[in-house]
Design an enzyme around this catalytic site. Structure first.
Site, PDB file in Angstrom:
ATOM      1  N   CYS A   1     -23.387  10.786 -14.453  1.00 52.07           N
ATOM      2  CA  CYS A   1     -24.079   9.520 -14.199  1.00 52.07           C
ATOM      3  C   CYS A   1     -23.080   8.372 -14.177  1.00 52.07           C
ATOM      4  CB  CYS A   1     -25.140   9.270 -15.269  1.00 52.07           C
ATOM      5  SG  CYS A   1     -26.448  10.501 -15.328  1.00 52.07           S
TER       6      CYS A   1
ATOM      7  N   ASP B   1      10.998  -7.776 -32.568  1.00 55.61           N
ATOM      8  CA  ASP B   1      11.640  -9.085 -32.498  1.00 55.61           C
ATOM      9  C   ASP B   1      11.907  -9.509 -33.945  1.00 55.61           C
ATOM     10  OD1 ASP B   1      12.380 -11.703 -31.470  1.00 55.61           O
ATOM     11  OD2 ASP B   1      10.463 -12.366 -32.311  1.00 55.61           O
TER      12      ASP B   1
ATOM     13  N   ASP C   1       6.227 -12.050 -30.935  1.00 55.98           N
ATOM     14  CA  ASP C   1       5.244 -13.102 -31.198  1.00 55.98           C
ATOM     15  C   ASP C   1       5.392 -14.341 -30.336  1.00 55.98           C
ATOM     16  OD1 ASP C   1       7.638 -14.071 -32.397  1.00 55.98           O
ATOM     17  OD2 ASP C   1       6.440 -15.389 -33.658  1.00 55.98           O
TER      18      ASP C   1
ATOM     19  N   CYS D   1     -25.459  11.733 -18.596  1.00 57.23           N
ATOM     20  CA  CYS D   1     -24.254  12.549 -18.726  1.00 57.23           C
ATOM     21  C   CYS D   1     -23.083  11.839 -18.047  1.00 57.23           C
ATOM     22  CB  CYS D   1     -24.446  13.945 -18.125  1.00 57.23           C
ATOM     23  SG  CYS D   1     -24.717  13.947 -16.343  1.00 57.23           S
TER      24      CYS D   1
ATOM     25  N   CYS E   1       2.011 -24.893  -1.801  1.00 58.55           N
ATOM     26  CA  CYS E   1       2.538 -25.268  -0.486  1.00 58.55           C
ATOM     27  C   CYS E   1       2.368 -24.104   0.475  1.00 58.55           C
ATOM     28  CB  CYS E   1       4.012 -25.671  -0.576  1.00 58.55           C
ATOM     29  SG  CYS E   1       5.093 -24.315  -1.093  1.00 58.55           S
TER      30      CYS E   1
ATOM     31  N   ASP F   1       8.902 -13.496 -25.702  1.00 59.59           N
ATOM     32  CA  ASP F   1       8.727 -12.047 -25.852  1.00 59.59           C
ATOM     33  C   ASP F   1       7.796 -11.464 -24.801  1.00 59.59           C
ATOM     34  OD1 ASP F   1      10.329 -11.955 -28.156  1.00 59.59           O
ATOM     35  OD2 ASP F   1       8.640 -12.528 -29.423  1.00 59.59           O
TER      36      ASP F   1
ATOM     37  N   CYS G   1       3.951 -20.803  -0.389  1.00 61.30           N
ATOM     38  CA  CYS G   1       3.218 -19.935  -1.311  1.00 61.30           C
ATOM     39  C   CYS G   1       2.341 -18.968  -0.526  1.00 61.30           C
ATOM     40  CB  CYS G   1       2.354 -20.759  -2.258  1.00 61.30           C
ATOM     41  SG  CYS G   1       3.288 -21.867  -3.336  1.00 61.30           S
TER      42      CYS G   1
END
Length: 874
Positions: A87, A533, A758, A84, A16, A762, A19
């Site tokens: 570069c 966790d 996991d 090197c 919208c 988290d 946003c």
């Protein structure tokens, strides 16, 4: 005042006009942003900004932090011609100046550049053109050599083909130069060890013998020196930056030019150094060849992973017929047969059959893993015994093996912070070397006797070929200049970090540990706290329903599981059975609409006990507390006491039973229907076998180990006690939205915390931590938010990640020590006239090769060895 830039960015997620306003506010707050206009209708934003005050990367971050998705593409471009670290910096500057480029990382060790750019403002072709304009050769996606692994038709990527072609070219040049330099070396040996053996003139011509040396050295100077001259011109004139090619061109040209002038008689009695000029270029070219070969070997781990992919698959048609098809014709949803000994062609789910699958090449797990219907399999792994029929779930670039390769490539392009120190040194190194060489050449020219009187007392004075008294003041000053220019080696300094990082990230991938970047690899070592966790990390995340205890209406309390089993088989037992069945039916019906592991355990446990879930109308998740559901049984509430109190249900009659179950390490929840308490359900999650060893190993290192969980205090403490985590470092009952705050509170005293989790809940905590670690069985959201991914879902691999980090950083420091130590020792020797130019060139070439060799030796490092010896892991 710098020139302002205007860039157009495609933005996803706008729904919208508000946003657009949110994006404008977020970006406008950045210092250096002028005008910002976000358009919801076209899903784009136009930003005017001052690149000296704000980077495009910061603009992208501002849009992302506002909750939207600025569209960007990432390209990895192979590059030839880098010699090197300077570069790499030149390429980064050239590509970084393009409008729309968010980030560019050029890696001298991998001969690649990784570029993130806004496709609305910059194209891949623009990136190629910028690299070419800087004087380097991009490996294009077309037939001329495509980057990003594009196949050239014979199974070899264009990047690999270009790398092999460069290796062959360096080898040809080395052999050509060596063939012409061998006679020059023989002439030098005669002059040193058998003076007078060689004639002064070419027989029958009257020409000085030096013209033979000229004839041999000139083709070497032209063919081997050509690229150094071209690169020097590009560096100085186009890029206005001196690099290693400038030093080589200066050193070899000084020796060759001085010899030509002497041969023409302009400098009577001057010596000839055609052999020196030729050997300088041969040694440097040989060093480049060995360097390119070592780089190729360093990337072998990634190429070997790609070679593991199957070329064909056995497709099972709907009518049961089978046919072999190329792997690139397999689509998501296809059914594929995998026979014993064959590689699993692509990621999928087992639909028929049982077997053991060797996943060591992807996860590092040495023991084959049993697979049956419903289990996931990973492409490129090996089916050991039974026949499997799998359904393809990911194909092409979406497969795990391709994602691992891309993750490792990205990690190799992002260097540790320690590399910034080397880059800053390299930026000033070459000009400083040239100034130093000019200074000492001038000092030797104007004050040869004074300086020789001081230096002749040094034990290495014999290497100075007698000093200015033996060869002349001018000649000796020229030799000092050439030696001082040639001895300095920014190559070794530029290779020190990326070479070790490249090997370290490859070792991690081979052992199932994927690092997001070299900077992450460095941070892992510095963590002093690890936050686990509980569910799915320290435990397996596979919940099982263990208890269903209804509230006894007769007694003002609950009937325990043991009492229920020992009850008489009369009416009282029938009533207890009915109560248990009602409890399970109500809870299973409500939980049947949820995908949470606890919900799945309740539904599965009810079915095992002969109770089928009923019809579910509406399900509402109450974050961190439980669920509400409208079912055929009525309005069901399943969850914590706090949720029941919100529904005006008194949980007290079941609290004692709940405490007993939680003290046993189980997760207990209350069930109520239409405001009436029915009883307590309990599920248990098995602690991973390696969790105890992982916690012990971390504590031995002096790392504080914490646990965060949304589970209740008693269950959390029971699990913590089992794995060895101190009770005072356990945070229980933490709501998903509060996990990030909990991590930040741990870090409030300056601790650098590694969060290991996991789940979706988290992800914020992983992002807030100093290092976020997602276990491989976790969700895609968690893995995206993490800095490190553990493919085996094993908490012990946290220790493995730290070992790889420590080993890699130790190797980086060794490389930097030798690179800096080499220059610290050798530059003074050359400046004082104690080193011949040929020896200086040989030493320069050797320094880069030695740094790469030291990094290659790291490939045998085993991050598991320390703990395997202790009998802890496997």
């Amino acid at each position: 005042m710098s020139e302002r830039r205007t860039v157009r960015i495609d933005v996803g997620g706008m729904t919208c006009a508000n946003c657009a306003a949110t994006i404008e506010d977020a970006v406008a707050d950045l210092d250096g942003v002028g005008e910002i206009s976000a358009n919801y209708a076209t899903d784009e934003a136009t930003v005017e900004y001052d690149p000296e005050r704000v980077s495009l990367a910061e603009v992208f971050e501002a849009v992302e932090s506002a909750g939207y998705d600025p569209i960007a593409e990432t390209a990895t471009v192979g590059i030839t011609g880098m010699t090197c670290a300077n570069c790499s910096a030149t390429i980064e500057d050239a590509v970084g100046d393009l409008p729309g480029v968010v980030r560019v990382d050029a890696n001298y060790a991998t001969d690649e550049a990784t570029v993130r750019y806004a496709p609305s403002a910059t194209t891949r072709e623009d990136v190629y053109d910028a690299i070419e304009a800087a004087g380097y050769e991009p490996i294009r996606e077309d037939g001329a050599g495509g980057a990003d692994g594009t196949d050239d038709g014979d199974g070899q990527s264009a990047a690999d083909a270009a790398r092999d072609a460069e290796l062959a070219r360096q080898r040809r040049l080395t052999l050509f130069g060596a063939a012409l330099s061998a006679p020059l070396l023989a002439m030098l040996a005669f002059e040193l060890f058998a003076p007078g053996t060689l004639p002064e003139e070419i027989p029958g011509t009257g020409l000085h013998i030096g013209w033979v040396a000229f004839a041999l050295a000139t083709p070497v100077q032209v063919l081997l020196g050509r690229e150094f001259y071209e690169n020097s011109y590009t560096a100085l004139v186009v890029n206005r930056r001196a690099n290693m090619d400038v030093l080589i061109a200066l050193g070899s040209t000084t020796a060759y030019g001085y010899s030509v002038i002497a041969l023409l008689g302009v400098l009577p009695q001057a010596g000839l150094y055609f052999d020196t000029a030729a050997l300088i270029l041969v040694f440097i070219t040989l060093g480049n060849y060995l360097e390119a070969r070592s780089k190729s070997q360093a990337g072998e781990a990634i190429r070997s992973l790609l070679e593991l992919e199957a070329d064909t698959a056995t497709l099972v048609e709907d009518d049961g017929t089978e046919r072999e098809v190329p792997i690139d014709e397999v689509a998501v949803g296809d059914r594929l047969k995998v026979r014993p000994g064959e590689r699993v062609p692509t990621d999928g789910v087992v639909r028929e059959g049982e077997s053991a699958v060797d996943e060591s090449m992807v996860t590092g797990e040495s023991v084959p893993v049993g697979k049956g219907p419903g289990d996931e399999v990973i492409g490129s792994t090996v089916n050991e015994n039974g026949v499997l029929v799998i359904e393809a779930t990911k194909v092409g670039e979406e497969t795990a093996i391709q994602q691992i390769v891309e993750r490792v490539k990205e990690a190799q392009s992002r260097q540790p912070d320690i590399q910034r120190v080397a880059d800053r040194i390299s930026a000033y190194f070459v000009p400083a070397v040239i100034v130093n060489a000019l200074l000492w050449g001038t000092v030797w020219f104007f004050a040869p006797e004074t300086l020789a009187g001081v230096v002749s007392a040094l034990p290495l004075w014999g290497l100075a070929a007698g000093g200015p008294a033996a060869v002349g003041v001018t000649e000796f000053a020229v030799l000092v200049f050439a030696s001082a220019v040639l001895i300095a080696c920014p190559c070794a300094l530029g290779l020190a970090t990326p070479a070790a990082t490249m090997v370290g990230t490859s070792i991690g991938a081979q052992h199932g540990v994927l690092f997001e970047g070299g900077d992450v690899l460095e941070r892992v070592r510095d963590t002093d706290a690890v936050v686990f966790d509980k569910t799915g990390t320290l435990t397996r995340g596979e919940m099982t329903l263990t208890d269903a205890v209804p509230v006894s209406p007769a007694a003002d309390g609950a009937v325990s599981a043991a009492e229920e089993e020992e009850a008489d088989r009369g009416d009282e037992a029938d009533e207890g059975g009915d109560a248990t069945e009602s409890l399970l039916a109500a809870a299973a019906t409500a939980e049947n609409g949820s995908e949470h592991p606890i919900a799945e355990a309740v539904v599965a446990g009810a079915r095992e006990r002969g109770v089928e879930p009923g019809d579910l109308d509406v399900l509402q998740n109450v974050s961190g507390k439980g669920i509400r559901a409208r079912t055929e049984h009525g309005t069901v509430v399943v969850g914590k006491p706090a949720l029941l109190r919100e529904e005006d249900v008194d949980p007290e009659p079941a609290m004692e039973t709940m405490r007993e179950l939680e003290s046993a390490g189980k997760t207990a929840m209350l069930v109520a229907v239409d405001g009436e308490l029915l009883g307590v359900l309990a599920v248990a999650d098995e602690v991973r076998e390696s969790a105890v060893a992982a916690v012990e190993a971390l504590r031995e290192r002096g790392i504080a180990v914490h646990m965060i969980t949304g589970d209740n205090e008693r269950t959390a403490r029971a699990v913590a006690e089992r794995v060895g985590i101190d009770p005072e470092r356990v945070r229980a009952g933490v709501l998903p939205e509060d996990k990030a705050d909990a991590v930040e509170s741990i870090q409030a005293d300056g601790s650098r915390a590694m969060m290991v989790g996991d789940g979706v809940n988290d992800a914020p905590a992983l992002a807030s931590a100093f290092v976020g670690v997602a276990i491989g069985s976790g969700t895609d959201v968690a893995i995206e938010a993490a800095d490190v991914t553990l493919m085996r879902s094993d908490p012990a691999d946290v220790v493995k990640a730290i070992n790889v980090s420590e080993g890699t950083l130790a190797k980086v420091k060794q490389n930097l020590f030798w690179a800096l130590g080499y220059n610290t020792a050798m530059i003074p020797l050359a400046s004082l006239g104690l080193l011949q130019p040929v020896l200086a060139a040989a030493a320069m070439a050797f320094s880069s090769v030695s740094v790469l060799a030291n990094s290659m030796a790291f490939r045998s490092y085993d991050p598991d060895e320390r703990y395997r010896l202790l009998g802890r892991f496997r």
